[in-house]
Design a protein around this motif. Sequence first.
Motif, PDB file in Angstrom:
ATOM      1  N   VAL A   1       0.837  -1.207   0.000  1.00 25.37           N
ATOM      2  CA  VAL A   1       0.000   0.000   0.000  1.00 25.37           C
ATOM      3  C   VAL A   1       0.874   1.260   0.000  1.00 25.37           C
ATOM      4  O   VAL A   1       0.453   2.302   0.498  1.00 25.37           O
ATOM      5  CB  VAL A   1      -0.952  -0.004   1.214  1.00 25.37           C
ATOM      6  CG1 VAL A   1      -1.985  -1.092   1.094  1.00 25.37           C
ATOM      7  CG2 VAL A   1      -0.173  -0.144   2.522  1.00 25.37           C
TER       8      VAL A   1
ATOM      9  N   THR B   1       1.812   3.243  -2.481  1.00 23.82           N
ATOM     10  CA  THR B   1       1.207   4.321  -3.266  1.00 23.82           C
ATOM     11  C   THR B   1       0.046   4.963  -2.519  1.00 23.82           C
ATOM     12  O   THR B   1      -0.111   6.190  -2.520  1.00 23.82           O
ATOM     13  CB  THR B   1       0.726   3.777  -4.620  1.00 23.82           C
ATOM     14  OG1 THR B   1       1.818   3.156  -5.302  1.00 23.82           O
ATOM     15  CG2 THR B   1       0.165   4.889  -5.481  1.00 23.82           C
ATOM     16  N   GLN B   2      -0.744   4.137  -1.865  1.00 18.28           N
ATOM     17  CA  GLN B   2      -1.878   4.667  -1.109  1.00 18.28           C
ATOM     18  C   GLN B   2      -1.418   5.524   0.060  1.00 18.28           C
ATOM     19  O   GLN B   2      -2.009   6.568   0.358  1.00 18.28           O
ATOM     20  CB  GLN B   2      -2.739   3.502  -0.613  1.00 18.28           C
ATOM     21  CG  GLN B   2      -4.041   3.925   0.045  1.00 18.28           C
ATOM     22  CD  GLN B   2      -4.888   2.733   0.418  1.00 18.28           C
ATOM     23  OE1 GLN B   2      -4.581   1.592   0.061  1.00 18.28           O
ATOM     24  NE2 GLN B   2      -5.967   2.994   1.135  1.00 18.28           N
TER      25      GLN B   2
ATOM     26  N   ASP C   1      -0.077   8.921  -1.398  1.00 12.69           N
ATOM     27  CA  ASP C   1      -1.191   9.748  -1.851  1.00 12.69           C
ATOM     28  C   ASP C   1      -1.955  10.329  -0.667  1.00 12.69           C
ATOM     29  O   ASP C   1      -2.341  11.507  -0.669  1.00 12.69           O
ATOM     30  CB  ASP C   1      -2.118   8.906  -2.730  1.00 12.69           C
ATOM     31  CG  ASP C   1      -3.319   9.697  -3.215  1.00 12.69           C
ATOM     32  OD1 ASP C   1      -3.139  10.606  -4.043  1.00 12.69           O
ATOM     33  OD2 ASP C   1      -4.459   9.399  -2.765  1.00 12.69           O
ATOM     34  N   ASN C   2      -2.173   9.536   0.351  1.00 22.29           N
ATOM     35  CA  ASN C   2      -2.922  10.018   1.510  1.00 22.29           C
ATOM     36  C   ASN C   2      -2.149  11.105   2.265  1.00 22.29           C
ATOM     37  O   ASN C   2      -2.734  12.104   2.702  1.00 22.29           O
ATOM     38  CB  ASN C   2      -3.227   8.845   2.439  1.00 22.29           C
ATOM     39  CG  ASN C   2      -4.169   9.216   3.566  1.00 22.29           C
ATOM     40  OD1 ASN C   2      -3.738   9.577   4.650  1.00 22.29           O
ATOM     41  ND2 ASN C   2      -5.467   9.123   3.320  1.00 22.29           N
TER      42      ASN C   2
ATOM     43  N   GLN D   1      -8.048   7.717   7.636  1.00 23.85           N
ATOM     44  CA  GLN D   1      -7.427   6.759   6.720  1.00 23.85           C
ATOM     45  C   GLN D   1      -5.928   6.647   6.970  1.00 23.85           C
ATOM     46  O   GLN D   1      -5.358   5.552   6.912  1.00 23.85           O
ATOM     47  CB  GLN D   1      -7.692   7.187   5.275  1.00 23.85           C
ATOM     48  CG  GLN D   1      -9.164   7.216   4.891  1.00 23.85           C
ATOM     49  CD  GLN D   1      -9.379   7.709   3.474  1.00 23.85           C
ATOM     50  OE1 GLN D   1      -8.469   7.695   2.649  1.00 23.85           O
ATOM     51  NE2 GLN D   1     -10.582   8.164   3.188  1.00 23.85           N
TER      52      GLN D   1
END
Length: 320
Positions: free
Chosen positions: A173, A175-176, A179-180, A227
Amino acid sequence: MTTRTRAAGVLTAFTMTVFLAACSSGASDGGGDASSEAMNDLSAGDSGGATSREFAAAEDATSSLSESGSGSAPASGSGAKVATTPQMERAVIFSGTVSLSSKDVTETRQEVQRIVDAQGGDVTEENTETDEDGDTSYSRFVIRVPSAKFSAAMSALEAVDGVVASNRGSEDVTTQVIDNDVRVRAQEASLKRVELLLAEATSLKNLIWIESQLTTRQAELDSLKSQQSWLTDQTSLSTITVDISAKHTKAVEKKKDDPAGFLTGLSGGMKALSGTLLALATVLGALLPFAVLALVIGLPAWLVVRRRRATPAQAETPTA
C-alpha cells in the motif's frame, strides 16, 4: 562639453536612480497589497456578496503569499548542492493464519502465548470453547505483532506440534500511503488559508460562505487523517489468526488372554448353561400366551364333549 550638457547628464542619472528605488519599493510591498486587494474584493458586500469565484481568487492570492514568504531562492553558482528526494520506504500489510490440532488445547494455548510474548506481540481477541466435561475443546487467537517480526512469528507458530494448515499474505500500500499523506498536507494548508480569510472577513455574506467552506474542508481533513491512522496501524503491526482444535482419538481396548485351567472351563460352562437357560426361558415366554389361549378355549370344549359322552351312557342303563 558645455555646462548645460553636464547639468542635463546629472539630472538624467538622478532621475533613473529615483525610478529604480521606487520600483524596488513597490515590488517589496506588492504581496501585502495583493492580499489586501483580494480580501477587499472578497469582502465587498455592496457589489453583490461573496461568490465561489471570488473566494477562489482570494484563496489563491493568500496561497501565493504564504508560498513566497516561506520559500527561499534556490542556490546558484558552482558551490550550490543539488537537492535529492529521499527514498520512500515500502508500506506493506502482512497477514497470516495458522490452524493447529492438539490433544491438550490448554497446553498449546500456553505455547502460542509464549511465542507471542517472545516476538513482542499482543493478543487482541480470543475465543475459547469447552466440552461437556469442562475441558477446552477449541480456542481462537487474533495476534498483532510488529511487521518486522512477522516472518519470525509465523515460523515459530508453524514449528508447533499439530500444524494442520498455514497461510501467509501481503498487500503493498505504498502508493496509497504516499497519496494520503500528500492529500493531508494539502488539506491542512488549504484549511489554514481559509482560517486566515475568515479572520479578515467583514461582510456577513462572506463570513457565512467562508464558514461553510471551513466546515467542509475540516470534515475532509478528518476523514483523510482517519485513513492515515488506519494505514499506519496496519503497516506497523501485522495480524495473525491462530485456530486450535482438540484432537479426538478412539480408544481401542485390547482383549486380555485368559489363562487356561479349571476356572476357565468352569467359567465357560457357566456361561454356556446360562445361555441355554436363557434360550429356554425365551422359548417358554414365547409359548406362554398360546398356552393360556389354548387353556381358555380348550377347557370349556373338553367339558362339553365329556358331558355329551356321559348322557347316552346314562340313557342305555336298564331300569329294575
